[in-house]
Design a protein around this motif. Structure first.
Motif, PDB file in Angstrom:
ATOM      1  N   THR B 141       0.821  -1.223   0.000  1.00 47.93           N
ATOM      2  CA  THR B 141       0.000   0.000   0.000  1.00 47.93           C
ATOM      3  C   THR B 141       0.848   1.262   0.000  1.00 47.93           C
ATOM      4  N   ASN B 142       2.177   1.138   0.007  1.00 54.48           N
ATOM      5  CA  ASN B 142       3.055   2.304   0.149  1.00 54.48           C
ATOM      6  C   ASN B 142       2.638   3.108   1.370  1.00 54.48           C
ATOM      7  N   GLY B 144       2.087   5.193   4.728  1.00 56.17           N
ATOM      8  CA  GLY B 144       2.674   6.428   5.258  1.00 56.17           C
ATOM      9  C   GLY B 144       2.686   6.394   6.768  1.00 56.17           C
ATOM     10  N   GLY B 145       2.096   7.382   7.385  1.00 54.86           N
ATOM     11  CA  GLY B 145       2.061   7.479   8.832  1.00 54.86           C
ATOM     12  C   GLY B 145       2.266   8.909   9.261  1.00 54.86           C
ATOM     13  N   CYS B 148       6.040  10.666   8.096  1.00 56.68           N
ATOM     14  CA  CYS B 148       6.370  10.811   6.679  1.00 56.68           C
ATOM     15  C   CYS B 148       6.394  12.275   6.272  1.00 56.68           C
ATOM     16  N   LEU B 149       5.821  13.143   7.099  1.00 56.57           N
ATOM     17  CA  LEU B 149       5.896  14.579   6.808  1.00 56.57           C
ATOM     18  C   LEU B 149       7.353  14.976   6.595  1.00 56.57           C
ATOM     19  N   ARG B 155       7.735   3.851   0.153  1.00 58.89           N
ATOM     20  CA  ARG B 155       8.479   3.770  -1.115  1.00 58.89           C
ATOM     21  C   ARG B 155       9.877   4.387  -0.996  1.00 58.89           C
ATOM     22  N   GLY B 196       3.248  -0.146  -3.662  1.00 60.70           N
ATOM     23  CA  GLY B 196       1.944   0.485  -3.808  1.00 60.70           C
ATOM     24  C   GLY B 196       1.058  -0.185  -4.834  1.00 60.70           C
ATOM     25  N   HIS B 364      -3.266  14.191   8.957  1.00 59.37           N
ATOM     26  CA  HIS B 364      -1.832  14.454   8.909  1.00 59.37           C
ATOM     27  C   HIS B 364      -1.727  15.830   8.232  1.00 59.37           C
ATOM     28  N   ASP B 367       0.923  17.207   5.822  1.00 58.77           N
ATOM     29  CA  ASP B 367       0.943  16.566   4.505  1.00 58.77           C
ATOM     30  C   ASP B 367      -0.306  16.837   3.680  1.00 58.77           C
ATOM     31  N   ASN B 369      -3.062  15.289   4.322  1.00 58.93           N
ATOM     32  CA  ASN B 369      -3.722  13.975   4.262  1.00 58.93           C
ATOM     33  C   ASN B 369      -4.770  13.884   5.377  1.00 58.93           C
ATOM     34  N   GLY B 407      -4.424   8.924   0.141  1.00 59.46           N
ATOM     35  CA  GLY B 407      -3.100   9.445   0.469  1.00 59.46           C
ATOM     36  C   GLY B 407      -2.138   8.364   0.896  1.00 59.46           C
ATOM     37  N   GLU B 408      -2.681   7.309   1.565  1.00 61.11           N
ATOM     38  CA  GLU B 408      -1.770   6.296   2.102  1.00 61.11           C
ATOM     39  C   GLU B 408      -2.401   4.935   2.348  1.00 61.11           C
ATOM     40  N   HIS B 409      -3.735   4.813   2.286  1.00 56.61           N
ATOM     41  CA  HIS B 409      -4.346   3.527   2.615  1.00 56.61           C
ATOM     42  C   HIS B 409      -4.435   2.592   1.419  1.00 56.61           C
ATOM     43  N   GLY B 410      -4.420   3.163   0.232  1.00 56.10           N
ATOM     44  CA  GLY B 410      -4.532   2.343  -0.969  1.00 56.10           C
ATOM     45  C   GLY B 410      -5.924   2.370  -1.566  1.00 56.10           C
TER      46      GLY B 410
END
Lengths: 449, 449
Positions: B141-142, B144-145, B148-149, B155, B196, B364, B367, B369, B407-410
């Motif tokens: 899913t690449n 984030g969290g 990651c900011l 990735r 991803g 986030h 970002d 997000n 943004g990050e969940h896929g």
């Protein structure tokens, strides 16, 4: 006979002298063909039209920026249309609120740097060619530079692209890839796929770039070492101690000698290697001085004064011109796991001795990326053949150490065989399949990468 | 009738109850089919054999890690083989000299973090699921969290992959992509393409990850704001002033209310939004306090004491469980250009009012997000339908602001339509062509992303 419907486009070039100049990059010895014509498009629409026409008639397209490449990636193939994108050089947008810029591919790296600096921002990728090379060329090769040790390479700054493509879409379609947001995972990351693809999957016509806040004051730390092993140990200590210099460069004895012979800076003859670092905190500067000293540096110097810092970096800056005085240079670009830099340097020395080739090495040591510069006296054909043999041996040794044949310059024409050896048949088959899918007519920079 | 030659493989599962558990991730309302069987491979060879057998018989393969996904990306399709990679959980290598680790896909994110921390190193990606989610799932899913900011997403940490693929190579071939070096530009960046791709291009069986030196001491800064506009202004000021917090999170009134109703922390009722930041330098902490204050914060707090910092982050940590007490949550994951976070938050409020859906938002914020959490009282079908309509409206508004649907969940199952709208027909055609080339049999997680 090719009869492109391009003759009425402003900027079509058929003058042989100009065509000859647009037919190659700066890679010594990479073969260059004769283009049918060249075009300097002014807009995405110009590029679309050129791609449509070329696709219809099976004419290869070789895109180029400033032609500062070192692997022949922008060299013409016979009968191609050279697309010189240097006139598409508009900075379309700088958005300080969202830390991004949108540019055309012909914008020169340093011009972008200056424009964003005026807004308090920073575009980090800094290939040595930055005064001349274009963002489009940087994207094509995924260019690195000095500060990528801490700040990453071009790919890390490309958020989105507009690319004139073919294959799954009609040739000449301008496809928008990527995004303007800081994060995003919708679909496959085709943006990263296109970055570094050296013009073989389409023509990039617009680039959305991530920016950073302007960096703080930088300091410089330099160390002189009695041997390559000590310099390598210093680099390893920096990693072990968690130091994060913005750049960590190594130059070897051959570089130092060439600079000293030319400029008489007073570099001690017992200095076998020099490390030059840029730092952003005083803690990192302290740490680097300690690491250099602990590893056996003969002397270290540090400064936060920018004029002094420039003087300390003089040897690095003067290396390339100092070596060019000695003859044409063939620039290598291997990258090995960073702990193996001293081993690789020793093997390069052996290769030079074996083939009687003078090799001087600059390395982005912190990254493990080495640029052995092979020097051949002008007009000496035997020296040329020996240098080419040494070039291949260096590639072999880098692969033997788990390294890559190209850290940042690209595959172009000079590294094709090396790349295939590095990838192996399976990964290479996947690469070829991607190319055939996205360019079934094989008109985008054919025969490259 | 499928008769896979897998029955003698240790770990083949056909028990219906276990299969049911392995048939879905944590996405509420994403449909899940009934697998034919599940397999818990122990090695790359197991995966290769499974892929070969499935390819021969046209059985779809749905790879999964811990099943903590929020978009249905690991949900089974009818008649598929679920490949549960959680038993391939070996950390193969940690190389401090070269700042890298090699892991199997089933290694849990926090387990890797602990193992590398013991060597003075850090693996930054920190999805909220890190105590349970696997590196393989994070790669799919690449992920984030929070951090990651400043430190980038999954990735940015993947140097190389081993992937069991098909298409251009025989189904079941383990292909090595990428490298162990810090830089490298040999060939197309298929590693980034696979990260991803949500299991739709092959099964990742080994991952080479970039590590960083352990971070310094972190501080925490919290600010309470009288309105979303003021909080948004504070985020914008941070960007303008070049501050670089490691995390910058926003929680809205609905989150605060849910936490307060549950835990009675004494959150003031006039706090409409709270910003929570992690900082790594005292300059950044000072700067954040100033930016929060200048933007109109009602109060700010800062601490470098880790227990105090945890207390300050309590509202953030408690939000999800506090909201889950109110009913099943549908988790959104849009990302907008960061300057538009306040605009997007206002539109989310409007959407909630329009559909009478209770929406609480964690973002986030640094970002751009946003995670609007749509709450539906259990067993209320009308509320469910309303929430689904609100979910689609939020996607529309994010796209309208130049944002992305995830943004990050896929993409999984929940965002497929949104992704297609976001990409547009041309980019989608290119995506589909890549999928057909690398998986012509359409057996790798079909119907997803």
């Amino acid at each position: 006979m090719v009869t492109l419907g391009l003759v009425d486009l402003e900027g079509l070039i058929t003058d042989p002298a100009t065509l000859a100049n647009l037919s190659h990059d700066e890679a010594e010895w990479a073969p260059a063909g004769t283009p049918f014509a060249a075009l300097r498009p002014r807009s995405t629409e110009d590029v679309q039209r050129a791609v449509r026409e070329c696709a219809a008639q099976g004419v290869p397209i070789v895109p180029r920026g400033a032609g500062t490449g070192l692997s022949g990636g922008a060299n013409a193939t016979d009968g191609c249309l050279v697309l010189d994108l240097s006139r598409m050089n508009r900075i379309i947008e700088i958005d300080p609120d969202n830390l991004l810029a949108v540019v055309q591919p012909g914008v020169v790296n340093d011009d972008l740097k200056k424009a964003v600096a005026a807004r308090g921002l920073w575009y980090p990728p800094d290939p040595a060619s930055s005064p001349w090379s274009t963002i489009g060329g940087n994207v094509a090769t995924n260019a690195g530079g000095l500060c990528c040790l801490k700040y990453g390479v071009t790919r890390d700054y490309v958020l989105g692209l507009e690319v004139v493509m073919g294959g799954p879409v009609e040739y000449g379609t301008a496809v928008k890839l990527g995004r303007r947001t800081n994060k995003g995972v919708a679909g496959y990351d085709l943006t990263s796929l296109l970055v570094g693809s050296e013009g073989t999957l389409g023509v990039v016509t617009e680039i959305t770039l991530r920016l950073r806040p302007a960096p703080g004051q930088q300091g410089t730390v330099v160390g002189a070492f009695p041997g390559l092993v000590e310099a390598g140990e210093a680099v390893a200590l920096c990693t072990k101690r968690g130091l994060q210099p913005a750049a960590l460069e190594l130059i070897d004895r051959a570089c130092l000698q060439a600079v000293e012979d030319w400029k008489h800076l007073g570099i001690e003859p017992d200095t076998e290697a020099m490390l030059l670092a840029r730092t952003e905190t005083s803690e990192d500067a302290d740490g680097l001085v300690s690491a250099f000293t602990d590893a056996g540096a003969v002397w270290t110097e540090r400064s936060t004064d920018s004029a002094e810092a420039e003087a300390l970096f003089a040897a690095r800056r003067l290396t390339y011109p100092a070596l060019e005085r000695l003859g044409p240079l063939l620039t290598e670009d291997v990258c090995v796991p960073r702990s193996l830099v001293p081993v690789m340097l020793a093997r390069i020395e052996e290769i030079g001795a074996k083939h009687s080739v003078q090799i001087a090495t600059i390395a982005h040591a912190g990254d493990g990326n080495l640029h052995p510069l092979l020097i051949t006296p002008p007009g000496d054909d035997n020296a040329r053949i020996a240098a080419q043999a040494a070039f291949e041996d260096i590639i072999d040794q880098a692969l033997d150490l788990g390294g890559t044949v190209t850290g940042e310059h690209g595959v172009g024409l000079l590294k094709r065989d090396g790349m295939i050896r590095e990838l192996g048949p399976d990964a290479h088959a996947v690469q070829r399949a991607v190319k055939s899918t996205l360019d079934p007519l094989d008109i985008f920079n054919p025969g490259k990468a």
